[in-house]
Design a protein around this motif. Structure first.
Motif, PDB file in Angstrom:
ATOM      1  N   LYS A   1     -14.223  38.248   0.184  1.00  0.00           N
ATOM      2  CA  LYS A   1     -13.617  38.168  -1.178  1.00  0.00           C
ATOM      3  C   LYS A   1     -11.918  38.164   0.175  1.00  0.00           C
ATOM      4  CE  LYS A   1     -15.798  41.146  -4.638  1.00  0.00           C
ATOM      5  NZ  LYS A   1     -15.238  42.321  -5.927  1.00  0.00           N
ATOM      6  N   TRP A   2     -12.178  36.388   0.045  1.00  0.00           N
ATOM      7  CA  TRP A   2     -10.945  36.627   1.071  1.00  0.00           C
ATOM      8  C   TRP A   2      -9.689  37.019   1.170  1.00  0.00           C
ATOM      9  CZ3 TRP A   2     -15.395  36.176   4.136  1.00  0.00           C
ATOM     10  CH2 TRP A   2     -15.939  35.793   3.476  1.00  0.00           C
ATOM     11  N   ALA A   3      -8.943  36.286  -0.014  1.00  0.00           N
ATOM     12  CA  ALA A   3      -7.975  36.887  -0.736  1.00  0.00           C
ATOM     13  C   ALA A   3      -7.792  38.322  -0.699  1.00  0.00           C
ATOM     14  CB  ALA A   3      -7.360  36.193  -1.728  1.00  0.00           C
ATOM     15  N   ASP A   4      -8.759  39.247  -1.057  1.00  0.00           N
ATOM     16  CA  ASP A   4      -8.175  40.596  -1.322  1.00  0.00           C
ATOM     17  C   ASP A   4      -8.581  41.487  -0.177  1.00  0.00           C
ATOM     18  OD1 ASP A   4      -8.867  39.964  -4.515  1.00  0.00           O
ATOM     19  OD2 ASP A   4     -10.369  41.250  -4.679  1.00  0.00           O
ATOM     20  N   SER A   5      -9.467  40.561   1.121  1.00  0.00           N
ATOM     21  CA  SER A   5      -9.204  41.163   2.541  1.00  0.00           C
ATOM     22  C   SER A   5      -7.562  40.964   3.055  1.00  0.00           C
ATOM     23  CB  SER A   5     -10.786  40.237   3.057  1.00  0.00           C
ATOM     24  OG  SER A   5     -10.442  40.953   4.529  1.00  0.00           O
ATOM     25  N   ILE A   6      -7.118  40.094   3.142  1.00  0.00           N
ATOM     26  CA  ILE A   6      -5.884  39.596   3.539  1.00  0.00           C
ATOM     27  C   ILE A   6      -5.033  40.330   2.726  1.00  0.00           C
ATOM     28  CG2 ILE A   6      -4.334  37.791   3.743  1.00  0.00           C
ATOM     29  CD1 ILE A   6      -6.855  35.422   3.403  1.00  0.00           C
ATOM     30  N   TYR A   7      -4.965  40.878   1.906  1.00  0.00           N
ATOM     31  CA  TYR A   7      -3.946  41.250   0.768  1.00  0.00           C
ATOM     32  C   TYR A   7      -4.596  42.939   1.110  1.00  0.00           C
ATOM     33  CZ  TYR A   7       0.470  42.351  -2.274  1.00  0.00           C
ATOM     34  OH  TYR A   7       1.018  42.230  -2.922  1.00  0.00           O
ATOM     35  N   HIS A   8      -5.232  43.362   2.107  1.00  0.00           N
ATOM     36  CA  HIS A   8      -5.760  44.595   1.724  1.00  0.00           C
ATOM     37  C   HIS A   8      -5.260  44.956   3.693  1.00  0.00           C
ATOM     38  CE1 HIS A   8      -7.807  46.437  -1.025  1.00  0.00           C
ATOM     39  NE2 HIS A   8      -8.683  45.357  -0.997  1.00  0.00           N
ATOM     40  N   SER A   9      -5.232  44.213   4.763  1.00  0.00           N
ATOM     41  CA  SER A   9      -4.466  43.172   5.571  1.00  0.00           C
ATOM     42  C   SER A   9      -2.904  43.903   5.814  1.00  0.00           C
ATOM     43  CB  SER A   9      -5.122  42.394   6.264  1.00  0.00           C
ATOM     44  OG  SER A   9      -5.748  42.658   6.872  1.00  0.00           O
ATOM     45  N   TYR A  10      -2.694  42.543   5.163  1.00  0.00           N
ATOM     46  CA  TYR A  10      -1.516  42.774   5.050  1.00  0.00           C
ATOM     47  C   TYR A  10      -0.954  44.527   4.035  1.00  0.00           C
ATOM     48  CZ  TYR A  10       3.071  42.316   2.427  1.00  0.00           C
ATOM     49  OH  TYR A  10       4.343  42.552   2.370  1.00  0.00           O
ATOM     50  N   THR A  11      -1.090  45.089   3.025  1.00  0.00           N
ATOM     51  CA  THR A  11      -1.130  46.729   3.045  1.00  0.00           C
ATOM     52  C   THR A  11      -0.647  47.025   3.525  1.00  0.00           C
ATOM     53  OG1 THR A  11      -2.550  46.733   1.426  1.00  0.00           O
ATOM     54  CG2 THR A  11      -1.255  45.657   0.167  1.00  0.00           C
ATOM     55  N   ALA A  12      -1.845  47.008   4.454  1.00  0.00           N
ATOM     56  CA  ALA A  12      -2.157  48.205   5.778  1.00  0.00           C
ATOM     57  C   ALA A  12      -0.676  47.707   6.838  1.00  0.00           C
ATOM     58  CB  ALA A  12      -3.357  47.522   6.485  1.00  0.00           C
ATOM     59  N   ILE A  13      -0.601  46.610   7.859  1.00  0.00           N
ATOM     60  CA  ILE A  13       0.613  46.263   8.542  1.00  0.00           C
ATOM     61  C   ILE A  13       1.822  46.882   7.719  1.00  0.00           C
ATOM     62  CG2 ILE A  13       1.844  45.274   8.874  1.00  0.00           C
ATOM     63  CD1 ILE A  13      -0.698  42.691   9.064  1.00  0.00           C
ATOM     64  N   VAL A  14       1.674  46.604   6.055  1.00  0.00           N
ATOM     65  CA  VAL A  14       3.483  47.586   5.903  1.00  0.00           C
ATOM     66  C   VAL A  14       3.106  48.883   5.381  1.00  0.00           C
ATOM     67  CG1 VAL A  14       4.483  47.395   4.097  1.00  0.00           C
ATOM     68  CG2 VAL A  14       3.686  45.173   4.169  1.00  0.00           C
TER      69      VAL A  14
ATOM     70  N   TYR B   1      -6.494  37.586  10.154  1.00  0.00           N
ATOM     71  CA  TYR B   1      -5.427  38.881   9.990  1.00  0.00           C
ATOM     72  C   TYR B   1      -5.850  40.175   9.783  1.00  0.00           C
ATOM     73  CZ  TYR B   1      -1.381  39.354   7.162  1.00  0.00           C
ATOM     74  OH  TYR B   1      -0.060  39.885   6.351  1.00  0.00           O
ATOM     75  N   LEU B   2      -7.443  40.744   9.729  1.00  0.00           N
ATOM     76  CA  LEU B   2      -7.230  41.223  10.040  1.00  0.00           C
ATOM     77  C   LEU B   2      -7.655  42.170  10.924  1.00  0.00           C
ATOM     78  CD1 LEU B   2      -9.228  44.395   8.972  1.00  0.00           C
ATOM     79  CD2 LEU B   2     -11.434  42.741   8.822  1.00  0.00           C
ATOM     80  N   LEU B   3      -7.971  41.302  11.807  1.00  0.00           N
ATOM     81  CA  LEU B   3      -8.144  41.286  13.067  1.00  0.00           C
ATOM     82  C   LEU B   3      -6.522  41.828  14.159  1.00  0.00           C
ATOM     83  CD1 LEU B   3      -9.230  41.780  16.455  1.00  0.00           C
ATOM     84  CD2 LEU B   3      -9.451  40.160  16.576  1.00  0.00           C
ATOM     85  N   ASP B   4      -5.403  41.126  13.280  1.00  0.00           N
ATOM     86  CA  ASP B   4      -3.719  41.355  13.545  1.00  0.00           C
ATOM     87  C   ASP B   4      -3.576  42.831  12.952  1.00  0.00           C
ATOM     88  OD1 ASP B   4      -3.781  38.727  15.092  1.00  0.00           O
ATOM     89  OD2 ASP B   4      -3.382  38.242  12.787  1.00  0.00           O
ATOM     90  N   ALA B   5      -3.992  42.892  11.653  1.00  0.00           N
ATOM     91  CA  ALA B   5      -3.605  44.201  11.272  1.00  0.00           C
ATOM     92  C   ALA B   5      -4.217  45.607  12.192  1.00  0.00           C
ATOM     93  CB  ALA B   5      -4.270  44.413  10.089  1.00  0.00           C
ATOM     94  N   GLN B   6      -5.775  45.603  12.304  1.00  0.00           N
ATOM     95  CA  GLN B   6      -6.169  46.071  13.543  1.00  0.00           C
ATOM     96  C   GLN B   6      -5.563  46.593  14.490  1.00  0.00           C
ATOM     97  OE1 GLN B   6     -10.068  44.217  13.101  1.00  0.00           O
ATOM     98  NE2 GLN B   6     -10.752  45.950  11.240  1.00  0.00           N
ATOM     99  N   THR B   7      -5.456  45.415  15.140  1.00  0.00           N
ATOM    100  CA  THR B   7      -4.703  45.723  16.499  1.00  0.00           C
ATOM    101  C   THR B   7      -3.636  46.553  15.978  1.00  0.00           C
ATOM    102  OG1 THR B   7      -5.136  43.638  17.676  1.00  0.00           O
ATOM    103  CG2 THR B   7      -3.596  44.145  18.159  1.00  0.00           C
ATOM    104  N   PHE B   8      -2.030  45.940  15.345  1.00  0.00           N
ATOM    105  CA  PHE B   8      -1.155  46.163  14.838  1.00  0.00           C
ATOM    106  C   PHE B   8      -1.195  47.793  14.767  1.00  0.00           C
ATOM    107  CE2 PHE B   8       2.052  47.243  11.955  1.00  0.00           C
ATOM    108  CZ  PHE B   8       3.695  47.414  13.110  1.00  0.00           C
TER     109      PHE B   8
END
Length: 699
Positions: A603-616, A674-681
């Motif tokens: 579920k690519w779009a869902d994963s991306i949005y979860h990563s976005y909310t993790a960053i924020v 994007y998930l990798l970026d969110a995890q790194t951040f």
């Protein structure tokens, strides 16, 4: 409390319920702060009552559709976990009250055995998607909107885009231009249209009630049905990112549209398109129509009607022809939306055996039976009469809408159910001409939040309080002149005058008597109101507002025996105060895990949005640590860049780093990156916070 295991076939639902049980335990152990627990609890349909130590549980029933087995399951749950009473809301939900918090996970698990959910029935989520209760049988409908309401419900349930918005979000689907689902008061309202034999919707945006009612704005005369879900997702993304989060009273969609302006808001909606999970979304419409050939073969006992006069009155006020020839709908007037499991079980059996196993709950807190053959109407009358379900006046002036008010709601100021009960008695006894009048509506709310929709009624009452020296009495704000005009248009009632609650019946009598005395030929109530104007009504109602002559009776609210006490917002059980920054970072870990899980589910779009909310969320945690106020996601991103931008190695600015979500299609490659970026951040933020704490302890 002990952990438990559900026995559900759906692992996503099972995980959700177990998570609620876990969070309840953490809250009671003082390891989860009250505010964060409240947010999670509400998004699972569990709402604190006015009475401490118990909860109201809201059962989410999309567009009010319920089959017999589901109603039986709801009845079992109400008997086991509550008190056997069911309450229909103005959003087509069912609420049960006096539930122990500890038992809500197992209650939820029982409901899910018949595909009934609590998820996102409350909280800052997409609330129940409502629709005209006669959708699918309405003779005036261009097409049945039920499949589209159902698809919207399914698509946005558990969708990461709408789990933690600044405020709730409401949508409705009307069946025809009559707009019986009230599109003009919704965040998004849809009215079905045909254009060149193609299906689509007229779309209204940014409506709402509350203390500042706002008429929705037209954004599409015709939106093709395959664009319905992409458009809604775009709107929700904008609302989630730019909507107010700190000032609760300014956090609804209507205020965001007002602040940005409609043109700028729609420009932001357009910007979301590249990131959407679907650019078009065809909706399946099969499986929503009853099997009419099978219904024609149903046999029922022959009955004889004892009182033909009562039966004919019922036919006239409560029965209506469907668009399917030979079939009828039956409206059941449910007083104040309250009925009991004994009646519910018998009703469930009736619809299972004789009318296609489906009923709908209505926006006016009633029940609609569908697909009843004409020759079976006497049988249905007999069966419903035995249940007390043949009271005449369905959808009439007598059919008063009221929220629970001070009976159970934390926010109630004055009793709405008590005054509604009395006003109905007044109409039945003194104004029989209104028993089948469909042109005047009366609605009552216990406070300004308008759950009873008082400020869009022809005659509305809002619970308030009034003073006489140091004494406080329950009161009603009288509102006049609201109503549905159709095809996306409506009007809001004017506040006319405030009167003590015990004088509510006198005020209603004065209004109805004056209308009778001054109505011109064929003049509607709204035309009469506009001709006379607001001050006219203020003048003749003014004597009822006098507080100099209050008696002891005026200080006791309807339905009560003790003296009135204004008590708003009674607190729920308090949790131990914990480190909010740590809590936010813990939530970021959960969001990253959600991103990982949905990535594995492709579920690519869902994963991306979860990563976005993790960053924020991670950025918000550090801002909170610096006592920086954050009121929108866009504001968090901007403030974090200004305050912490130089502290983090991201290869670009924080805003560009975060807003990658807007510039990339939801592909597998981008979801992984994007998930990798969110995890790194997150790791950088966690290290930065640890260093901060170490520095603080060495001062």
């Amino acid at each position: 409390m002990q952990s438990f295991r559900t026995e559900l076939e759906n692992p996503i639902v099972e995980k959700d319920i177990i998570e609620l049980e876990k969070k309840i335990r953490l809250f009671k152990e003082g390891k989860l702060d009250e505010e964060r627990f409240r947010s999670l609890r509400l998004a699972r349909g569990v709402y604190g009552q006015r009475q401490q130590g118990v909860q109201m549980v809201r059962i989410k029933l999309p567009y009010g559709r319920v089959n017999g087995d589901q109603l039986l399951r709801i009845s079992d749950v109400s008997d086991e976990y509550s008190r056997g009473r069911l309450h229909i809301t103005t959003r087509q939900d069912i609420q049960i009250h006096y539930v122990s918090l500890d038992r809500t996970p197992e209650l939820w698990a029982e409901l899910e055995k018949n595909d009934v959910t609590l998820r996102e029935a409350c909280g800052n989520t997409v609330r129940n998607v409502t629709a005209s209760e006669i959708a699918g049988i309405d003779p005036e409908e261009p097409f049945d909107v039920s499949p589209y309401a159902h698809a919207v419900f399914q698509f946005f349930l558990r969708n990461p885009v709408c789990q933690e918005m600044g405020r709730k979000f409401k949508m409705s689907f009307s069946s025809s231009d009559k707009d019986s689902a009230l599109s003009f008061i919704h965040d998004l309202g849809f009215i079905p249209k045909l254009q060149d034999n193609q299906r689509g919707f007229k779309v209204m945006l940014g409506g709402g009630l509350g203390s500042q009612p706002n008429h929705a704005e037209l954004v599409h005369e015709f939106l093709p049905v395959d664009q319905l879900i992409p458009f809604i997702e775009s709107v929700l993304r904008v609302f989630d990112r730019h909507g107010e989060r700190a000032k609760r009273l300014k956090a609804r969609m209507k205020f965001l549209v007002q602040e940005l302006g409609l043109e700028a808001f729609l420009a932001l909606v357009e910007e979301q398109k590249i990131a959407l999970s679907y650019q078009t979304y065809p909706i399946q419409t099969e499986g929503f129509e009853a099997d009419y050939e099978a219904l024609k073969k149903i046999e029922a006992p022959q009955v004889s009607i004892a009182d033909e006069k009562e039966y004919n009155a019922w036919l006239q006020t409560n029965v209506f022809a469907q668009k399917q020839e030979g079939f009828f709908g039956i409206g059941i007037k449910v007083k104040l939306g309250d009925f009991y499991t004994k009646e519910a079980r018998k009703l469930a059996t009736l619809v299972k055996n004789y009318s296609g196993n489906e009923l709908r709950l209505s926006l006016r807190q009633n029940i609609v039976l569908r697909n009843v053959r004409e020759d079976l109407l006497p049988f249905f009358y007999q069966e419903l009469s035995a249940l007390g379900f043949t009271a005449i006046g369905y959808n009439s002036t007598l059919d008063i809408t009221a929220c629970p008010g001070t009976d159970t709601c934390n926010l109630g100021i004055a009793s709405s159910t008590g005054i509604a009960d009395v006003l109905e008695d007044v109409i039945k006894a003194e104004y029989p001409e209104y028993l089948n009048n469909k042109d005047i509506t009366i609605k009552i709310s216990g406070c300004m939040n308008a759950c009873g929709q008082h400020n869009m009624a022809h005659i509305g009452f809002q619970g308030m309080s009034i003073r006489q020296g140091k004494l406080v009495a329950p009161a009603l704000q009288v509102l006049l002149g609201g109503g549905v005009l159709g095809n996306g248009s409506g009007r809001f009632a004017d506040k006319v005058i405030k009167v003590p609650s015990k004088r509510g019946p006198q005020a209603l009598r004065a209004i109805l008597d004056d209308f009778k005395a001054n109505q011109q030929t064929a003049e509607s109530f709204l035309e009469y109101y506009d001709r006379k104007e607001q001050k006219y009504f203020y003048d003749f109602l003014k004597p009822f507002a006098d507080t100099d002559n209050l008696t002891a009776n005026d200080f006791v609210d309807w339905g009560h025996t003790e003296e009135y006490v204004k008590a708003v917002g009674v607190g729920e059980c308090a949790g131990v105060v914990v480190d909010l920054v740590a809590t936010l970072l813990f939530e970021s870990e959960e969001k990253l895990q959600n991103a990982t899980d949905t990535l594995n589910q492709q579920k690519w779009a869902d994963s991306i949005y979860h990563s976005y909310t993790a960053i924020v969320n991670s950025a918000k945690a550090l801002l909170l640590g610096e006592s920086v106020k954050t009121n929108t996601q866009a504001g968090i991103i901007k403030q974090f860049e200004e305050i912490f931008g130089a502290e983090f190695e991201l290869g670009t600015s924080f805003s560009e780093f975060t807003y990658q979500i807007n510039n990339n299609e939801p592909s597998e490659a981008f979801a992984k990156q994007y998930l990798l970026d969110a995890q790194t951040f997150y790791k950088q933020v966690d290290a930065f916070r640890t260093k901060q704490l170490q520095h603080d302890t060495t001062k």
